[in-house]
Design an enzyme around this catalytic site. Structure first.
Site, PDB file in Angstrom:
ATOM      1  N   GLU A 166       2.788  -3.699   3.478  1.00 10.59           N
ATOM      2  CA  GLU A 166       3.693  -4.682   3.966  1.00 10.59           C
ATOM      3  C   GLU A 166       4.851  -3.998   5.109  1.00 10.59           C
ATOM      4  O   GLU A 166       5.153  -4.736   6.105  1.00 10.59           O
ATOM      5  CB  GLU A 166       4.774  -5.094   2.799  1.00 10.59           C
ATOM      6  CG  GLU A 166       3.712  -5.949   1.883  1.00 10.59           C
ATOM      7  CD  GLU A 166       3.045  -4.967   0.707  1.00 10.59           C
ATOM      8  OE1 GLU A 166       2.356  -5.762   0.126  1.00 10.59           O
ATOM      9  OE2 GLU A 166       3.231  -3.775   0.923  1.00 10.59           O
ATOM     10  N   ARG A 203      -5.717   5.891  -0.136  1.00 13.65           N
ATOM     11  CA  ARG A 203      -4.565   5.189   0.203  1.00 13.65           C
ATOM     12  C   ARG A 203      -3.165   5.666  -0.565  1.00 13.65           C
ATOM     13  O   ARG A 203      -2.442   5.576   0.190  1.00 13.65           O
ATOM     14  CB  ARG A 203      -4.665   3.757  -0.553  1.00 13.65           C
ATOM     15  CG  ARG A 203      -3.612   2.870  -0.240  1.00 13.65           C
ATOM     16  CD  ARG A 203      -3.817   1.409  -0.548  1.00 13.65           C
ATOM     17  NE  ARG A 203      -2.777   0.501  -0.352  1.00 13.65           N
ATOM     18  CZ  ARG A 203      -2.297   0.034   0.909  1.00 13.65           C
ATOM     19  NH1 ARG A 203      -2.982   0.552   2.072  1.00 13.65           N
ATOM     20  NH2 ARG A 203      -1.300  -0.729   0.972  1.00 13.65           N
ATOM     21  N   GLY A 256       0.944   8.010   7.949  1.00 14.52           N
ATOM     22  CA  GLY A 256       1.446   7.252   9.002  1.00 14.52           C
ATOM     23  C   GLY A 256       0.461   7.412  10.477  1.00 14.52           C
ATOM     24  O   GLY A 256       0.989   7.094  11.468  1.00 14.52           O
ATOM     25  N   ASN A 301      -6.666  -4.186   4.309  1.00 13.70           N
ATOM     26  CA  ASN A 301      -6.620  -4.949   5.566  1.00 13.70           C
ATOM     27  C   ASN A 301      -7.514  -4.236   6.519  1.00 13.70           C
ATOM     28  O   ASN A 301      -7.528  -2.964   6.739  1.00 13.70           O
ATOM     29  CB  ASN A 301      -5.073  -4.439   6.033  1.00 13.70           C
ATOM     30  CG  ASN A 301      -4.987  -5.171   7.418  1.00 13.70           C
ATOM     31  OD1 ASN A 301      -5.834  -6.020   7.857  1.00 13.70           O
ATOM     32  ND2 ASN A 301      -3.982  -4.622   8.188  1.00 13.70           N
ATOM     33  N   LEU A 302      -8.472  -5.080   7.064  1.00 14.36           N
ATOM     34  CA  LEU A 302      -9.246  -4.327   8.096  1.00 14.36           C
ATOM     35  C   LEU A 302      -8.942  -4.922   9.328  1.00 14.36           C
ATOM     36  O   LEU A 302      -9.773  -4.526  10.372  1.00 14.36           O
ATOM     37  CB  LEU A 302     -10.786  -4.910   7.988  1.00 14.36           C
ATOM     38  CG  LEU A 302     -11.112  -6.604   7.626  1.00 14.36           C
ATOM     39  CD1 LEU A 302     -10.800  -7.271   9.304  1.00 14.36           C
ATOM     40  CD2 LEU A 302     -12.145  -6.886   7.025  1.00 14.36           C
ATOM     41  N   ILE A 303      -7.693  -5.347   9.971  1.00 11.35           N
ATOM     42  CA  ILE A 303      -7.373  -5.901  11.226  1.00 11.35           C
ATOM     43  C   ILE A 303      -6.998  -4.637  11.968  1.00 11.35           C
ATOM     44  O   ILE A 303      -7.316  -4.747  13.045  1.00 11.35           O
ATOM     45  CB  ILE A 303      -6.066  -6.931  10.873  1.00 11.35           C
ATOM     46  CG1 ILE A 303      -6.597  -8.101  10.191  1.00 11.35           C
ATOM     47  CG2 ILE A 303      -5.669  -7.262  12.259  1.00 11.35           C
ATOM     48  CD1 ILE A 303      -5.395  -9.041   9.931  1.00 11.35           C
TER      49      ILE A 303
END
Length: 422
Positions: free
Chosen positions: A62, A269, A311, A336-338
């Site tokens: 987020e 992750r 990061g 998220n794959l964006i």
């Protein structure tokens, strides 16, 4: 119902604090700023002309997704400062790295636990003019206290799966009352908007997904290019944002579906799991290097690179020829794959993407992503694509086009937020 919810918070608070201290064994950040989680703060947030916008981004995902929204808010409203709250130390660290450039206009703290007394202390201390919650963060006491203190609440980039809607129904009127206390909701899709209305929300607009507006910085593109150079001439499969249990599946499948000369880059992750994943790689006798100790070039005998850095996800996507998005081999909802699509990296995903259903299904339909059944099928598909440059590059072009077509959600969201700032 909210009274009972608050009582449960107070009864469980000792266990919550004990768990916080326990998690701090592997991640020391959980043992820092504990007073903030209870509503006690050392100093005031920055305020420009008395207007403070408060944005809550619970964790890393987020916090990164909020980047275009934060940039737009601070550009469009130069007389405002921004208070950014988190619940995890990784989210706070990501925010510190991403937003240091804003200096005194942006301040970070932990959000207190969702008890009326703690949230009331928070609101009286900072006196924000607007509360913006990201994606799924609906907290009943927080919203009730904001309503009592006349702080309008907005939920942006909102999404709600069928599973979450069914779960909300089991809590009686608690979440419905909270949803009714939200002044404005900016939903990612029409399906999300309809589910949010069923949950009790009144003012819902479809604005799109802000994550499509996240762009890599020139520095991150340069870092990705440098990383690609270190990997040498070998093709690279990136397994990004993998969750607990998935690395085991992938590493076990590697024996059945080898990648040949290609290099596997594995990025868990959660940073507290880096050492655990390293032990899993060692247990299988695979030659590996950590990202944190890479030399100028990865030796040709290295089979796996463990991405133990924070990061750098955009850099990993730039450096990869193909990316598998974690959280989707097991029923964890996907990730998220964006970001991968934004830099033109073709994507593989598993069956379990219910947290990102719309973007995942659309990416498959547009030819930007391929869905695979399990870890073995994923590695087999990866090997085929890594050996076929033309097909893979065409897929990467479709991924880039897909990301570009869906931009603009941030501007639409800020335009609709403006009246709430007065």
């Amino acid at each position: 119902m909210r009274w009972f919810y608050s009582l449960l918070w107070w009864v469980s608070l000792p266990l919550v604090l004990l768990r916080l201290w326990w998690r701090g064994r592997k991640e020391p950040g959980y043992r820092q700023h504990i007073a903030e989680r209870l509503g006690f703060y050392d100093g005031p947030a920055p305020v420009v002309d008395g207007r403070l916008v408060w944005l809550h981004a619970v964790s890393v995902g987020e916090t990164r997704a909020a980047e275009p929204l934060i940039r737009e808010l601070l550009d469009v409203f130069p007389d405002c400062a921004l208070l950014l709250t988190h619940m995890t130390p990784t989210g706070r660290a990501a925010g510190r790295e991403l937003y240091a450039k804003y200096g005194e206009r942006l301040h970070q703290v932990y959000l207190p636990y969702d008890t009326g007394w703690m949230v009331k202390r928070f609101l009286r201390h900072f006196t924000p003019r607007l509360c913006i919650l990201m994606e799924t963060e609906v907290w009943p006491n927080l919203i009730a206290q904001c309503n009592a203190h006349q702080v309008p609440v907005a939920l942006v980039n909102a999404r709600l799966s069928e599973r979450s809607l069914a779960r909300a129904g089991r809590f009686g009127g608690l979440l419905q009352q909270a949803a009714q206390g939200i002044a404005f909701i900016a939903a990612q899709t029409e399906a999300d908007a309809e589910r949010l209305r069923k949950a009790g929300a009144a003012s819902v607009e479809v604005t799109g997904n802000i994550k499509f507006d996240v762009c890599p910085t020139p520095a991150m593109l340069d870092a990705g290019a440098a990383m690609h150079t270190r990997f040498g001439s070998r093709r690279v499969l990136l397994c990004a944002s993998t969750r607990e249990g998935e690395e085991t599946l992938i590493l076990d499948a590697l024996a059945e579906a080898p990648l040949g000369e290609a290099l596997l880059v594995l990025v868990p992750r959660h940073p507290q799991r880096f050492d655990d994943v390293a032990r899993e790689i060692e247990a299988r006798g695979l030659t590996y290097r950590r990202r944190s100790s890479l030399g100028y070039e990865v030796p040709p005998d290295v089979q796996v690179v463990l991405g133990d850095s924070m990061g750098e996800m955009f850099a990993y996507y730039v450096a990869a020829d193909l990316a598998f998005i974690g959280g989707s081999l097991l029923p964890l909802g996907g990730q998220n794959l964006i970001e991968a699509c934004a830099v033109g990296t073709p994507v593989l995903i598993g069956e379990h993407t219910f947290n990102f259903a719309a973007v995942s299904n659309d990416a498959v339909t547009e030819g930007a992503a391929i869905r695979v059944q399990d870890a073995t099928a994923m590695l087999q598909q990866a090997a085929a694509l890594l050996a076929d440059d033309d097909t893979r590059r065409a897929m990467g072009m479709r991924a880039r086009e897909y990301a570009l077509q869906h931009r603009g959600a941030t501007a639409r969201t800020v335009w609709l937020l403006a009246p709430l700032l007065g």
